[in-house]
Enzyme design. Structure first.
Site, PDB file in Angstrom:
ATOM      1  N   ASP A  23       0.725  -1.407  -0.272  1.00  0.00           N
ATOM      2  CA  ASP A  23      -0.022  -0.096  -0.105  1.00  0.00           C
ATOM      3  C   ASP A  23       0.818   1.441  -0.102  1.00  0.00           C
ATOM      4  O   ASP A  23       1.930   1.353   0.324  1.00  0.00           O
ATOM      5  CB  ASP A  23      -0.855   0.121   1.125  1.00  0.00           C
ATOM      6  CG  ASP A  23      -2.240   0.880   1.218  1.00  0.00           C
ATOM      7  OD1 ASP A  23      -2.204   1.610   0.074  1.00  0.00           O
ATOM      8  OD2 ASP A  23      -3.137   0.876   1.982  1.00  0.00           O
ATOM      9  N   TRP A  24       0.242   2.450  -0.332  1.00  0.00           N
ATOM     10  CA  TRP A  24       0.941   3.533  -0.731  1.00  0.00           C
ATOM     11  C   TRP A  24       1.881   3.884   0.353  1.00  0.00           C
ATOM     12  O   TRP A  24       1.674   4.286   1.456  1.00  0.00           O
ATOM     13  CB  TRP A  24      -0.336   4.797  -0.582  1.00  0.00           C
ATOM     14  CG  TRP A  24       0.032   6.031  -1.006  1.00  0.00           C
ATOM     15  CD1 TRP A  24       0.908   6.956  -0.445  1.00  0.00           C
ATOM     16  CD2 TRP A  24      -0.352   6.745  -2.214  1.00  0.00           C
ATOM     17  NE1 TRP A  24       1.023   8.023  -0.767  1.00  0.00           N
ATOM     18  CE2 TRP A  24       0.219   7.955  -2.058  1.00  0.00           C
ATOM     19  CE3 TRP A  24      -0.966   6.290  -3.244  1.00  0.00           C
ATOM     20  CZ2 TRP A  24       0.075   8.843  -3.304  1.00  0.00           C
ATOM     21  CZ3 TRP A  24      -1.282   7.343  -4.390  1.00  0.00           C
ATOM     22  CH2 TRP A  24      -0.450   8.475  -4.256  1.00  0.00           C
TER      23      TRP A  24
END
Ligand code: NOJ
Length: 765
Positions: free
Chosen positions: A309-310
């Site tokens: 994830d980011w």
């Protein structure tokens, strides 16, 4: 596309992509894997084998830098879903074949432009994969996932994901970062709106339905997009419901509650996974090889890829686990993250890490293989532009059939919480209706968080829906009343004046769309601002009032519930919200939704969920004070899991088991009669729960094991039956083996998790 990228789009020499394939030949080699990768367990179909051979060939051609690039995902600027990083070098990298994926670029024109950069400039012509958060629709928005879950209609949920895929795929998208399958027990956490609620059994069914919907019958289809099960794992257990917070749960709870829906997505053939921002057992999920290698890629044989994830790789430094980004990249690839979303750490450091012997090349090859595998399955090598057809995009977005489906899904998602003196349904011939409230004519809020490319201008507000539904002789009056989060005392005069003229008041209040979703935790989960005060003032008019709640989470609103004569939970229902609400208000559709997450009585009760443990001192009728309870609020939630009313009423009787004892390899049939005792035809979700009375570890007081949504005509009865088998009673026993234990069980069948008929049976060896 952002101006920087645009300016770098210079004329490009077009290379015939076919020439690449003509000179290619596929070497038959042993498929390289790593660690727990069970590539050998791939379906041995000729298609899959052919894909593996093509990957072997490509891996043989790729430089180490190209491999690191293939594991790198950049973000465009069409939508921004995190603090932006890494923009300046991305176009050059795409041209050099040093980027594998792009997120947040939408539309056939933009995605084609970028795909051309990759296909016409890069050495090996590996297509990009375009990802986006397509959570509840792309342009035609459906209800937020928590609302859809309340429909208990798996076919409709699957269809909603299918429509989202049809629209997104027509607009250049190959990959959605959905479904979010995190079990959520804490409504303070804003992301509860993205999931299916608190139950692992139900959550698993919904998770699988969404995967099937997004991916369709074959990933290679033009209108399929690859799904992504997220956030792996335990993100729903963030402490105090605060976004991005730490998690501290046992391995048992992780396996029994939080991992189950993820496993279901693997069984449904999900193509990708996303890790989580939280830690598990002191190790952030990004570096957690128990989760990614042992469980996902090992025990479950997942052969797709994992995207981190980011910036979660970069955050390992802030977490205090990695010394720097290089260290973080090493930890992340070792733990099993295949693609790096926006940190840029793989791109910067993987080559060096391999060259210095810190990371085994087999790890990198395995990650690249997984990414390429999905690109092959999607058919992107055959046609990198398969989702770049502008005419199709034009035709598919807001397609009339999608709008019909969105309205249908929205109606199914509404939950009737209260209907004192049968105020609802309203007559279509009322002389004057007052539509009041800050959400009554709000077209953006009703779309809900994560609205992809949905726009308020395409949405139907409650006011519009009501105006459209009523007879020509009905006058519809409107007043906003107040803003959603006014802190200063507002003036309600106009709203009161309007209410006084009307025969009935419909009041739309709740949260705005930004109050749930990512980074939207709330400590006070009541109705914000002075909206409840508006209700109080309207009640003084003595007019019948129907309250429409709009919110992305369960709310703690005991006062409001006791005051409001009629209450509909309408969540954020998407583009067709107004029409769907009008359908329910005027009885064109009899509401049948049931909550999939308990509504707490007060925040102090959180986490509150139906499948809790009994404790040694449970509250009982006539118990003394030395029991597990609060002095100031009840133990029970305001509305329990599975709760929802109808315009009609249902009576349950005649619960029967076909035997009192069942053997491990046997089954038992549970049947009940449900009678529609009211005046309207209606649907009911008949729910089956079981309690294992004594176990080698303590068991929950109730666990959902089945449900059936049935239509019963007014005055008619229906016999419903369920079959239970020993595996339905399985759990992680004392030594963590997953199996059923012999003993006595209670079975419950009812209209929600509290109001049930009960029977008992025994399970023997
Ligand atoms: C961060 C969120 O946690 C994740 O769910 C989302 O898919 C990515 N950002 C991309 O927007």
């Amino acid at each position: 596309m952002n101006p920087l990228m645009k300016s770098m789009l210079t004329p490009i020499a077009r290379i015939n992509i076919l020439s690449f394939f003509i000179i290619s030949y596929f070497i038959i080699t042993v498929v390289p894997g790593y660690g727990q990768d069970k590539t050998s367990t791939l379906k041995q179909t000729p298609e899959e084998l052919a894909i593996e051979k093509k990957i072997d060939y490509l891996l043989g051609q790729m430089t180490l830098e190209e491999k690191a690039g293939q594991l790198t995902q950049y973000s465009g600027n069409d939508t921004v879903t995190g603090p932006l990083k890494f923009v300046s070098t991305q176009v050059e990298d795409i041209k050099k074949g040093l980027a594998g994926s792009i997120l947040n670029v939408v539309g056939t024109e933009n995605t084609r432009e970028l795909q051309e950069l990759a296909m016409e400039n890069s050495r090996l012509k590996i297509p990009l994969i375009f990802g986006l958060d397509v959570i509840h629709g792309y342009k035609t928005l459906f209800p937020i996932p928590l609302a859809e879950a309340a429909s208990w209609d798996l076919a409709a949920i699957e269809q909603s994901a299918r429509v989202a895929a049809i629209e997104a795929s027509s607009a250049g998208i190959n990959w959605t970062f959905a479904p979010m399958v995190d079990i959520a027990r804490d409504p303070r956490w804003g992301r509860v709106m993205e999931g299916a609620g608190e139950d692992p059994y139900f959550g698993s069914l919904v998770a699988a339905a969404r995967v099937r919907g997004f991916q369709g019958s074959n990933l290679a289809n033009k209108n399929s997009i690859v799904a992504c099960a997220k956030h792996f794992a335990g993100y729903g257990a963030v402490e105090a419901g605060r976004e991005y917070n730490t998690v501290d749960i046992s391995r048992r709870v992780m396996n029994e509650i939080y991992l189950r829906p993820f496993k279901a997505t693997v069984e449904a053939g999900v193509g990708t996974f996303m890790n989580a921002f939280n830690e598990f057992e002191g190790i952030p999920a990004t570096a957690n090889s128990y989760l990614l290698r042992d469980k996902l890629k090992g025990e479950w044989n997942f052969n797709g890829f994992v995207v981190a994830d980011w910036n979660s790789i970069g955050e390992l430094v802030i977490n205090g686990l990695a010394n720097d980004e290089k260290d973080a990249a090493q930890m992340a690839i070792k733990a099993g993250n295949d693609m790096d979303m926006v940190t840029g750490a793989y791109r910067k450091y993987l080559v060096e890490l391999v060259k210095t012997g810190k990371v085994d090349i087999k790890l990198v090859d395995d990650a690249v293989r997984r990414v390429l595998r999905i690109k092959y399955r999607l058919g992107l090598f055959d046609n990198p532009y398969k989702n770049c057809d502008a005419a199709l995009e034009n035709q598919m977005l807001l397609h009339p059939a999608h709008i019909v489906a969105a309205r249908e899904m929205a109606r199914k998602s509404i939950v009737l919480l209260k209907n004192q003196e049968h105020i609802l349904p309203l007559s279509l011939n009322i002389k004057k209706i007052a539509v009041i409230g800050p959400l009554a004519d709000s077209r953006d809020d009703i779309l809900g968080f994560w609205s992809a490319q949905g726009e308020g201008k395409d949405a139907v507000t409650v006011l519009e829906g009501i105006r459209d539904a009523v007879s020509p002789s009905t006058e519809v009056l409107y007043a906003k009343g107040c803003n959603i989060d006014d802190q200063l005392s507002p003036v309600y005069d106009e709203a009161i004046a309007v209410a006084l003229q009307a025969d009935v008041v419909v009041l739309a209040i709740g949260e705005n769309r930004e109050m749930s979703g990512e980074a939207s935790s709330r400590a006070f989960i009541s109705i914000p601002g002075r909206q409840e005060e508006l209700l109080d003032n309207l009640l003084k008019t003595g007019k019948p009032i129907v309250v429409l709640l709009m919110n992305g989470r369960p709310l703690a609103i005991p006062g409001l519930v006791s005051k409001a004569p009629a209450l509909l939970e309408t969540w954020f229902l998407g583009s067709q919200a107004g029409n769907a609400i009008a359908d329910v208000l005027f009885g064109k559709y009899n509401p049948a939704g049931k909550l999939t997450m308990s509504f707490p009585f007060a925040v102090g009760q959180v986490p509150v969920y139906y499948n809790h443990k009994n404790t040694g001192r449970p509250e009982m009728p006539n118990s003394d004070r030395w029991i597990s309870h609060y002095l100031d609020i009840p133990n029970e939630p305001l509305f329990p899991f599975g709760f929802g009313l109808s315009y009609t009423t249902f009576e349950y009787s005649n619960l029967k088991l076909n035997k009192a004892t069942m053997k491990m390899d046997d089954s038992i049939s549970v049947s009940i009669t449900v009678r529609n005792t009211g005046k309207y035809d209606g649907e009911e979700v008949v729910q089956l729960y079981v309690r294992d009375l004594v176990g080698s570890v303590t068991r929950p007081v109730k666990e959902l094991k089945g449900f059936k949504k049935v239509m019963i005509k007014a005055g008619e009865s229906l016999d419903i039956s369920f079959t239970l088998k020993a595996p339905d009673m399985a759990f992680f026993t004392k030594d963590m083996t997953y199996k059923a234990e012999p003993g006595d069980f209670k079975v419950f069948v009812g209209t929600n998790s509290v109001d049930c008929k009960e029977a008992v049976f025994s399970l023997t060896e």
